[in-house]
Write an enzyme that holds these catalytic residues in place. Structure first.
Site, short mmCIF file in Angstrom:
data_model
loop_
_atom_site.label_atom_id
_atom_site.label_comp_id
_atom_site.label_asym_id
_atom_site.label_seq_id
_atom_site.Cartn_x
_atom_site.Cartn_y
_atom_site.Cartn_z
N HIS A 380 0.37 2.04 3.22
CA HIS A 380 -0.83 2.29 2.80
C HIS A 380 -2.16 1.88 3.77
CE1 HIS A 380 -3.43 -1.59 0.44
NE2 HIS A 380 -3.04 -0.38 -0.20
N CYS A 381 -1.24 1.28 4.98
CA CYS A 381 -2.71 1.13 6.31
C CYS A 381 -3.04 2.67 6.40
CB CYS A 381 -1.93 0.45 7.00
SG CYS A 381 -1.54 -1.08 7.25
N VAL A 382 -2.05 3.61 6.00
CA VAL A 382 -2.43 5.09 6.65
C VAL A 382 -3.31 5.78 5.60
CG1 VAL A 382 -1.02 4.22 9.15
CG2 VAL A 382 -0.22 5.65 6.95
#
Length: 389
Positions: A380-382
């Site tokens: 999700h972060c990337v």
């Protein structure tokens, strides 16, 4: 407006415990709000929930040796692996920092991923640096940015990286929006996309530790921060959640612990045996707060839970407490959910089954140990979705 409850370089992990800097609490740097703040748009605009249809996913290719040191190739391998998987279900645009990095990314990611070199990037955390896209009932598209300041300049405070290491990421949001043909505005608050969850139906949830923090929004009250976020997201209710300050570079982003499945339904990961007590207690507190909450439509939230892994057999014992052992940090695509597996066979299988049942979509689990461990962030972060309209 409603409110609920009122050899390897060690310095690059986004979730390295602050104790590694030799202090139990740090004096966090204050980052300025970038200039050019514009008024929030009309309430008819909204950020769609991630479960809604996507036009494509945006990613960023890490190529900075200053940030990653000798771990760079390992992080690149995980980014390429994830990008190729996402591209099976929707288009992916990978931003790379110049022609040399773009060539490297094309070789690693293959022909199914579109790589561009026209948007310079510092690092891979597109969820935090990229724009939030909005749609309206007339089929319009626009975007706004949250004035990324390297997690309250924690990249410098925690790891000793120069502030200039993230200069390009501070300007990514408007450039991505322009590439997509979306008018862009800057919010009057500072934060990151990973620090807020939205259902697309009027309700937001976020941790106070991220947003009500002097390293991002000094001098702003909770009501001021809340009003701006609600207006930008096209929402009417904020559920404020407990968080953890000073234990990781993000100050406790919500997307590692609790996520919207769809309006009215959230999932929370309760910590497994490998997580330190501070995160275990915080996960339970978030679960309890959400179980007592109602959303903007007056619905009592349905709170689903899964458990984190009890063991990380591929990770050295001394590094397990710092590892982002979160199944929750998944990427939603049009046809599948992409998350991780940690080598705890029973917990991996249980998480996969629970997430698939919740979404009604297949779940793909990848080994992304370097991203989740050395990077301290996840799928999700990337990634950042751009919605269909």
């Amino acid at each position: 407006m409603k409110t609920e409850h009122d050899g390897e370089r060690p310095g690059i992990s986004r979730r390295t415990l602050l104790a590694r800097t030799g202090a139990a609490a740090a004096a966090l740097a204050v980052g300025p709000v970038l200039g050019g703040v514009q008024p929030a748009m009309a309430a008819s605009w909204r950020v769609p929930g991630e479960d809604e249809s996507h036009r494509r996913t945006w990613m960023a290719w890490p190529s900075s040796y200053t940030i990653w040191g000798n771990l760079l190739s390992k992080i690149q391998a995980d980014i390429a692996k994830l990008a190729k998987e996402v591209a099976k279900y929707e288009p992916v645009i990978m931003c790379a920092d110049g022609s040399s990095a773009a060539s490297q990314a094309r070789t690693a990611c293959g022909s199914t991923v579109t790589v561009i070199s026209s948007i310079p990037v510092s690092d891979c955390w597109m969820r935090d640096t990229g724009p939030l896209f909005r749609i309206d009932d007339a089929g319009g598209l626009d975007a706004f940015g949250l004035n990324f300041n390297a997690w309250g300049e924690n990249a410098t405070t925690f790891y000793g990286l120069p502030a200039s290491a993230y200069d390009k990421d501070r300007t990514v949001a408007p450039k991505v929006a322009a590439y997509g043909g979306a008018p862009f505005a800057k919010a009057s608050v500072v934060g990151e996309g990973g620090g807020i969850e939205y259902d697309g139906d009027g309700t937001l949830m976020a941790t106070e530790s991220c947003w009500l923090n002097g390293n991002r929004n000094p001098g702003k009250s909770r009501s001021q921060v809340e009003a701006e976020l609600l207006s930008r997201f096209g929402a009417s209710k904020m559920i404020w959640l407990p968080g953890v300050t000073g234990q990781d570079v993000t100050d406790g982003h919500i997307d590692g612990t609790a996520r919207y499945i769809r309006p009215g339904v959230v999932m929370v990961q309760l910590a497994g045996a490998v997580r330190p007590d501070v995160w275990t207690a915080n996960a339970q507190a978030i679960r309890d707060t959400l179980a007592a909450a109602t959303d903007a439509r007056g619905r009592r939230l349905q709170v689903l839970t899964i458990e984190g892994p009890d063991t990380l057999p591929r990770i050295q014992a001394g590094k397990r407490a710092e590892f982002l052992s979160s199944y929750m940090n998944w990427a939603v695509t049009n046809q599948a959910i992409i998350t991780t597996q940690f080598g705890d066979t029973a917990k991996d299988a249980a998480a996969k089954s629970a997430i698939a049942a919740a979404y009604g979509r297949p779940v793909v689990q990848l080994n992304l140990d370097n991203l989740y461990g050395n990077g301290g962030g996840g799928a999700h972060c990337v990634t950042m979705q751009e919605p269909n309209r």
